[in-house]
Design a protein around this motif. Structure first.
Motif, PDB file in Angstrom:
ATOM      1  N   VAL A 143      52.599  45.686  39.589  1.00 23.21           N
ATOM      2  CA  VAL A 143      52.233  44.629  38.646  1.00 23.21           C
ATOM      3  C   VAL A 143      50.949  43.985  39.136  1.00 23.21           C
ATOM      4  O   VAL A 143      50.789  43.692  40.328  1.00 23.21           O
ATOM      5  N   LEU A 144      50.053  43.762  38.188  1.00 26.13           N
ATOM      6  CA  LEU A 144      48.756  43.164  38.544  1.00 26.13           C
ATOM      7  C   LEU A 144      48.945  41.709  38.953  1.00 26.13           C
ATOM      8  O   LEU A 144      49.551  40.928  38.217  1.00 26.13           O
ATOM      9  N   GLN A 145      48.457  41.356  40.119  1.00 28.03           N
ATOM     10  CA  GLN A 145      48.574  39.967  40.586  1.00 28.03           C
ATOM     11  C   GLN A 145      47.276  39.210  40.287  1.00 28.03           C
ATOM     12  O   GLN A 145      46.189  39.740  40.515  1.00 28.03           O
ATOM     13  N   PRO A 146      47.381  37.965  39.792  1.00 28.19           N
ATOM     14  CA  PRO A 146      46.161  37.216  39.490  1.00 28.19           C
ATOM     15  C   PRO A 146      45.411  36.818  40.764  1.00 28.19           C
ATOM     16  O   PRO A 146      46.013  36.608  41.809  1.00 28.19           O
ATOM     17  N   ILE A 147      44.107  36.714  40.636  1.00 29.78           N
ATOM     18  CA  ILE A 147      43.245  36.246  41.738  1.00 29.78           C
ATOM     19  C   ILE A 147      42.312  35.184  41.179  1.00 29.78           C
ATOM     20  O   ILE A 147      41.640  35.409  40.180  1.00 29.78           O
ATOM     21  N   GLU A 148      42.251  34.056  41.843  1.00 30.55           N
ATOM     22  CA  GLU A 148      41.324  32.997  41.424  1.00 30.55           C
ATOM     23  C   GLU A 148      39.887  33.389  41.782  1.00 30.55           C
ATOM     24  O   GLU A 148      39.652  33.896  42.887  1.00 30.55           O
ATOM     25  N   PRO A 149      38.937  33.131  40.904  1.00 27.19           N
ATOM     26  CA  PRO A 149      37.543  33.403  41.273  1.00 27.19           C
ATOM     27  C   PRO A 149      37.124  32.570  42.488  1.00 27.19           C
ATOM     28  O   PRO A 149      37.458  31.399  42.578  1.00 27.19           O
ATOM     29  N   GLU A 190      39.836  46.705  38.644  1.00 27.02           N
ATOM     30  CA  GLU A 190      41.042  45.966  39.067  1.00 27.02           C
ATOM     31  C   GLU A 190      40.697  44.525  39.425  1.00 27.02           C
ATOM     32  O   GLU A 190      41.394  43.588  39.017  1.00 27.02           O
ATOM     33  N   LEU A 191      39.594  44.357  40.164  1.00 25.06           N
ATOM     34  CA  LEU A 191      39.189  43.000  40.547  1.00 25.06           C
ATOM     35  C   LEU A 191      38.935  42.152  39.293  1.00 25.06           C
ATOM     36  O   LEU A 191      39.434  41.027  39.182  1.00 25.06           O
ATOM     37  N   ALA A 192      38.165  42.705  38.360  1.00 27.89           N
ATOM     38  CA  ALA A 192      37.849  41.939  37.147  1.00 27.89           C
ATOM     39  C   ALA A 192      39.117  41.595  36.375  1.00 27.89           C
ATOM     40  O   ALA A 192      39.277  40.473  35.873  1.00 27.89           O
ATOM     41  N   GLN A 193      40.028  42.547  36.285  1.00 28.40           N
ATOM     42  CA  GLN A 193      41.276  42.301  35.547  1.00 28.40           C
ATOM     43  C   GLN A 193      42.093  41.183  36.196  1.00 28.40           C
ATOM     44  O   GLN A 193      42.632  40.313  35.521  1.00 28.40           O
ATOM     45  N   ARG A 194      42.155  41.215  37.517  1.00 29.21           N
ATOM     46  CA  ARG A 194      42.985  40.214  38.205  1.00 29.21           C
ATOM     47  C   ARG A 194      42.360  38.827  38.104  1.00 29.21           C
ATOM     48  O   ARG A 194      43.062  37.818  38.029  1.00 29.21           O
ATOM     49  N   LEU A 195      41.046  38.777  38.108  1.00 32.12           N
ATOM     50  CA  LEU A 195      40.368  37.480  37.929  1.00 32.12           C
ATOM     51  C   LEU A 195      40.598  36.959  36.509  1.00 32.12           C
ATOM     52  O   LEU A 195      40.904  35.769  36.304  1.00 32.12           O
ATOM     53  N   ILE A 226      29.716  45.099  41.868  1.00 33.98           N
ATOM     54  CA  ILE A 226      29.479  44.183  43.003  1.00 33.98           C
ATOM     55  C   ILE A 226      30.410  42.973  42.857  1.00 33.98           C
ATOM     56  O   ILE A 226      30.330  42.230  41.873  1.00 33.98           O
ATOM     57  N   PRO A 227      31.284  42.774  43.841  1.00 37.87           N
ATOM     58  CA  PRO A 227      32.341  41.778  43.675  1.00 37.87           C
ATOM     59  C   PRO A 227      31.810  40.366  43.377  1.00 37.87           C
ATOM     60  O   PRO A 227      32.369  39.655  42.534  1.00 37.87           O
ATOM     61  N   TYR A 228      30.763  39.970  44.054  1.00 34.17           N
ATOM     62  CA  TYR A 228      30.257  38.602  43.873  1.00 34.17           C
ATOM     63  C   TYR A 228      29.908  38.335  42.409  1.00 34.17           C
ATOM     64  O   TYR A 228      30.245  37.300  41.837  1.00 34.17           O
ATOM     65  N   TYR A 229      29.222  39.281  41.806  1.00 32.64           N
ATOM     66  CA  TYR A 229      28.800  39.084  40.419  1.00 32.64           C
ATOM     67  C   TYR A 229      29.998  39.170  39.461  1.00 32.64           C
ATOM     68  O   TYR A 229      29.988  38.542  38.404  1.00 32.64           O
ATOM     69  N   ILE A 230      30.995  39.960  39.833  1.00 32.22           N
ATOM     70  CA  ILE A 230      32.212  40.018  38.998  1.00 32.22           C
ATOM     71  C   ILE A 230      32.882  38.643  39.014  1.00 32.22           C
ATOM     72  O   ILE A 230      33.235  38.090  37.970  1.00 32.22           O
ATOM     73  N   HIS A 231      33.008  38.060  40.200  1.00 32.73           N
ATOM     74  CA  HIS A 231      33.566  36.704  40.308  1.00 32.73           C
ATOM     75  C   HIS A 231      32.714  35.738  39.477  1.00 32.73           C
ATOM     76  O   HIS A 231      33.231  34.883  38.760  1.00 32.73           O
ATOM     77  N   SER A 232      31.410  35.871  39.607  1.00 33.98           N
ATOM     78  CA  SER A 232      30.503  34.939  38.945  1.00 33.98           C
ATOM     79  C   SER A 232      30.634  35.022  37.426  1.00 33.98           C
ATOM     80  O   SER A 232      30.683  34.001  36.737  1.00 33.98           O
ATOM     81  N   LEU A 233      30.710  36.241  36.906  1.00 34.61           N
ATOM     82  CA  LEU A 233      30.804  36.395  35.446  1.00 34.61           C
ATOM     83  C   LEU A 233      32.108  35.822  34.908  1.00 34.61           C
ATOM     84  O   LEU A 233      32.116  35.141  33.887  1.00 34.61           O
TER      85      LEU A 233
END
Lengths: 387, 454
Positions: free
Chosen positions: A3-9, A228-233, A256-263
């Motif tokens: 199950v996909l777990q949420p991640i806060e940006p 996966e990172l984008a989905q969880r964010l 690039i993870p930083y920009y995914i978090h940023s978007l």
């Protein structure tokens, strides 16, 4: 299927190692490298080196290693030495040992880079001839605690080298040489892991002062992990992973993870209708408004490559519209652009190598490429805007 | 109004946070985001540092106070934090050691050790597993005070220890967090604190009237005319919560209804703040700001400014670039035309009127308020016809030369002159722009985006 777990940006701050998505390959390579003396983690700023180091630290500690983690993001050796000393004093295994080591001294004991190593400094008690090599002492303490090894992790190593070099010619190189001696000396069951973003070639004249350590490049995430990172964010912020949007986000910033978090953070702030979000438009706007200081890739050329600006720009122009090229291909193409004074193959190769160290290019199987697909997008828009 | 009920537009930290929270409008998303960062820091090792960005008066301190208040309301969550504030305006922050010494003092660390690393370890011990929520208002000043070395040491501590979550604010983004070469590049979730929409401004006034026990004003605000006047005023305030809050302390139903007296009262209340802002400017910039306030048009070109001030064009050009970077002025160019010509206008309309007000020249501000009152009057359809009617009324009432020039400019803009359009004061752009073209942009006046740096 998990199950996909949420991640806060988290935009640029500290990321919980549990929330680190991907990087399994890098972590495996790092673990293997530790068994053989250590590694050097490199990557552009905000690529996630520190997050990988934190995860590595946690995993190494879970495996029983004694890990000492310090940052060299400072501008004096004294502060760095103090930071190492304090990290030892506060360490659950090394702290008690420090108190034992101290007993062999009278008065204050400090720690300093001297000659061949990092050493305890202070007046020895009468009749005592204490071991002063901190690496040796830490390794012994780790062994006594039953640890497989003692691992020293130094983040932002190039920062201190760079600032020492700026203060005194040769000081940065001397600092790095001492780190090299630490790991080259015959010390079984010890390892040193260094990480840095600023190219060391800007701090020292030596060609590659850390070339005895295996380099582990921290680059963009592979597509599946970026998705996966984008989905969880998106799941954390909007309550839904929006797989299609996540995939567009991941692609638009080349993983690039930083920009995914940023978007995702930007979509959150805008309260946008996520499903219909114009992700590519948002990226282009961020590039055109220089939100992420992506103009830096252009602006620093004059500083990093004085006298070679035109050559560097030509290489970036060329690689931004063709996927890959060998050194000879690039040299041939550039010969046509520099009619009066065409650069030789060797000169081109030398510049290409430095561009690789400055996170412009990658080199594999004889081909040079832009380091990330995002850099191609940055460069194309930047050239259109600024000529 | 009793002192307990008094609102403090410049020092929200001295107000009852429950009252601040109760009158908070338009910040729901922002506050929810902050609470998520707090919760994430408390339950995990995530440290999502937040930087609120907005000009003075945009409500950054208010948001911080309300966020901290909301944190305190959740006892379990609050117990996971130790909140320490750095001195506002970075007073006395002469180095990173001063920051850690302040934190040590706040956490009750007795006899803090001498070295920076040891102080940080002492803080770690004193935190006893809690997160240090370090509140830094005017982060730009804090970073400047720390210098490059101090900035690096601060980041090193924050990154390595994982003990610290930063909640900061700044009037403008600055190189220390924007440039890739700087230690704090990209290290914050930067969140713009947007200006309030006219509707939110109205709601804020209503809530303030309620808190002040001013039932007459509250009643008037609920009427269509009350709403219409607030809508007109929104063009002047530009959505600055501070300006709305100040207005609430000086407006009456009668002055609001007449509008001109309300605007005069507001300008009077703003005198100390604007005076200080102007005093803090270098002399050359003061002269240019004065010229932009008292010139024949609200927007002037560099050559016009040079002629008005007697300063050479290259120097004026440099000054307006600096003013634009610090968000004192907005720059406009003709969409098609000579792109070398730029028209500059003070971003904050009330600042422009302040200079005239101090000089005893009330003609233009009175005319502007009258035009806005007419344009946003109850039952009027907004558009060119209403704008022309408002201008006609202004002409009939009679005005001084400056007022006549303003009416001519608005008329020319309504007739389609692109250059006149650029010269129309921001607070009157509503009259010359299609309502559909302004949808979602809110008031043209940009008080909420005004001068950021002193």
């Amino acid at each position: 299927m998990s199950v996909l777990q949420p991640i806060e940006p988290v935009l640029g701050g500290v990321v919980d190692p549990d929330d680190l998505v991907g990087r399994r390959d890098e972590l495996r390579r790092l673990e293997r490298a530790v068994a053989h003396g250590g590694a050097y983690l490199v990557g552009d700023r905000r690529m996630g080196k520190t997050s990988v180091l934190r995860k590595a630290r946690r995993e190494l500690e879970a495996s029983g290693h004694v890990v000492l983690y310090v940052s060299a993001e400072t501008d004096t050796l004294r502060k760095f030495e103090d930071a190492v000393a304090e990290a030892i004093r506060a360490h659950p295994v090394l702290g008690p040992s420090w108190r034992t080591w101290r007993r062999s001294f009278e008065g204050e004991v400090t720690l300093g880079f001297l000659g061949q190593s990092l050493r305890l400094q202070g007046a020895a008690s009468r009749g005592a001839d204490p071991e002063r090599d901190v690496f040796v002492l830490c390794a012994r303490a780790a062994e006594r605690a039953g640890a497989p090894s003692f691992v020293l992790i130094v983040d932002e190593v190039a920062q201190l080298a760079f600032h020492l070099a700026a203060q005194e010619p040769g000081a940065g190189a001397e600092f790095l040489r001492t780190l090299r001696r630490l790991r080259q000396a015959e010390r079984p069951r010890t390892a040193i892991v260094l990480a840095g973003s600023v190219g060391l070639h800007h701090a020292v004249a030596e060609k590659d002062p850390l070339n005895d350590l295996p380099r582990i490049e921290i680059g963009p995430l592979p597509p599946a992990e970026a998705d996966e990172l984008a989905q969880r964010l998106l799941l954390a912020v909007f309550g839904d992973p929006h797989p299609e949007v996540a995939s567009r986000i991941a692609r638009a910033v080349a993983g690039i993870p930083y920009y995914i978090h940023s978007l995702v953070g930007t979509l959150d702030q805008r309260g946008a209708d996520v499903a219909s979000a114009d992700v590519d438009g948002l990226v282009d706007q961020s590039l055109d408004e220089n939100t992420w200081d992506t103009d830096h890739y252009y602006d620093r050329i004059a500083k990093y490559y004085p006298g070679e600006e035109a050559l560097v720009v030509a290489v970036l122009d060329e690689l931004s519209h063709r996927e890959a090229a060998t050194r000879d291909e690039l040299a041939a193409t550039l010969r046509n652009q520099f009619f009066e004074d065409p650069p030789g193959v060797a000169a081109v190769g030398e510049v290409l190598n430095r561009m690789r160290l400055d996170n412009y290019l990658t080199y594999a199987d004889g081909d040079y490429r832009l380091e990330t697909a995002l850099l191609g997008r940055i460069w194309t828009r930047l050239r259109r805007r600024r000529g | 109004m009793t002192s307990a009920e008094r609102s403090r537009p410049y020092t929200p930290q001295r107000e009852d946070p429950a009252a601040l929270a109760a009158r908070t409008v338009g910040r729901e998303r922002l506050l929810a985001s902050l609470q998520r960062s707090f919760r994430s820091a408390a339950t995990k090792a995530n440290r999502n540092h937040t930087l609120l960005v907005g000009p003075r008066g945009s409500g950054k301190s208010h948001v911080i106070e309300v966020a901290l208040y909301a944190l305190r309301q959740d006892a379990a969550l609050a117990s996971r934090f130790a909140v320490v504030r750095l001195p506002e305006d970075a007073m006395g922050l002469v180095g990173i050691e001063r920051v850690t010494a302040l934190v040590c003092a706040d956490l009750g660390v007795r006899s803090p050790p001498a070295s920076l690393a040891a102080q940080q370890q002492a803080i770690h011990v004193a935190l006893d597993g809690r997160v240090l929520l370090l509140v830094a208002e005017n982060l730009d000043r804090v970073m400047r005070a720390l210098g490059p070395g101090g900035q690096r040491d601060l980041r090193s501590w924050v990154e390595t220890s994982g003990d610290v979550l930063l909640l900061a604010s700044t009037p403008l983004l600055f190189a220390g967090v924007q440039d890739r070469d700087k230690p704090w590049y990209g290290a914050f979730a930067t969140i713009a604190v947007p200006p309030l929409t006219p509707r939110e401004g109205h709601e804020l006034l209503l809530r303030l009237a309620g808190q002040h026990g001013d039932s007459a004003l509250a009643e008037h605000l609920r009427t269509p005319r009350g709403r219409a006047r607030v809508r007109a005023l929104a063009e002047l305030t530009g959505g600055s919560p501070r300006v709305w809050t100040i207005l609430s302390g000086c407006v009456t139903p009668e002055s609001l209804d007449a509008l001109v007296p309300a605007v005069h009262e507001l300008l009077e209340e703003l005198v100390p703040a604007y005076q200080q802002l102007l005093w803090d400017l270098p002399p050359g910039e003061q002269v240019v700001v004065e010229a932009l306030s008292t010139g024949r048009h609200a927007a002037l070109t560099v050559s016009e400014l040079a002629a008005a001030t007697g300063i050479g064009q290259p120097q004026v050009s440099k000054i307006v670039r600096g003013l634009a970077a610090n968000r004192w002025v907005v720059a406009d160019k003709l969409p098609s035309g000579d792109q070398r010509r730029t028209w500059y206008q003070l971003r904050e309309p009330l600042l422009r009127h302040h200079v005239a007000y101090r000089a005893g020249e009330l003609g233009v501000v009175t005319l502007v308020a009258s035009l806005l009152r007419e344009y946003f009057e109850v039952g009027r359809a907004r558009g060119p016809a209403t704008a022309r009617a408002a201008v006609r009324l202004g002409t009939e009432v009679g005005t001084d030369d400056a007022g006549a020039g303003l009416l001519a400019t608005v008329t020319a803009a309504l007739d389609g002159s692109a250059e006149a359009h650029l010269r129309v004061p921001l607070e009157l752009r509503a009259l010359v722009e299609e309502p559909s073209a302004r949808a979602g942009r809110g008031p043209a006046a940009a008080g909420g985006e005004g001068p950021g740096a002193a």
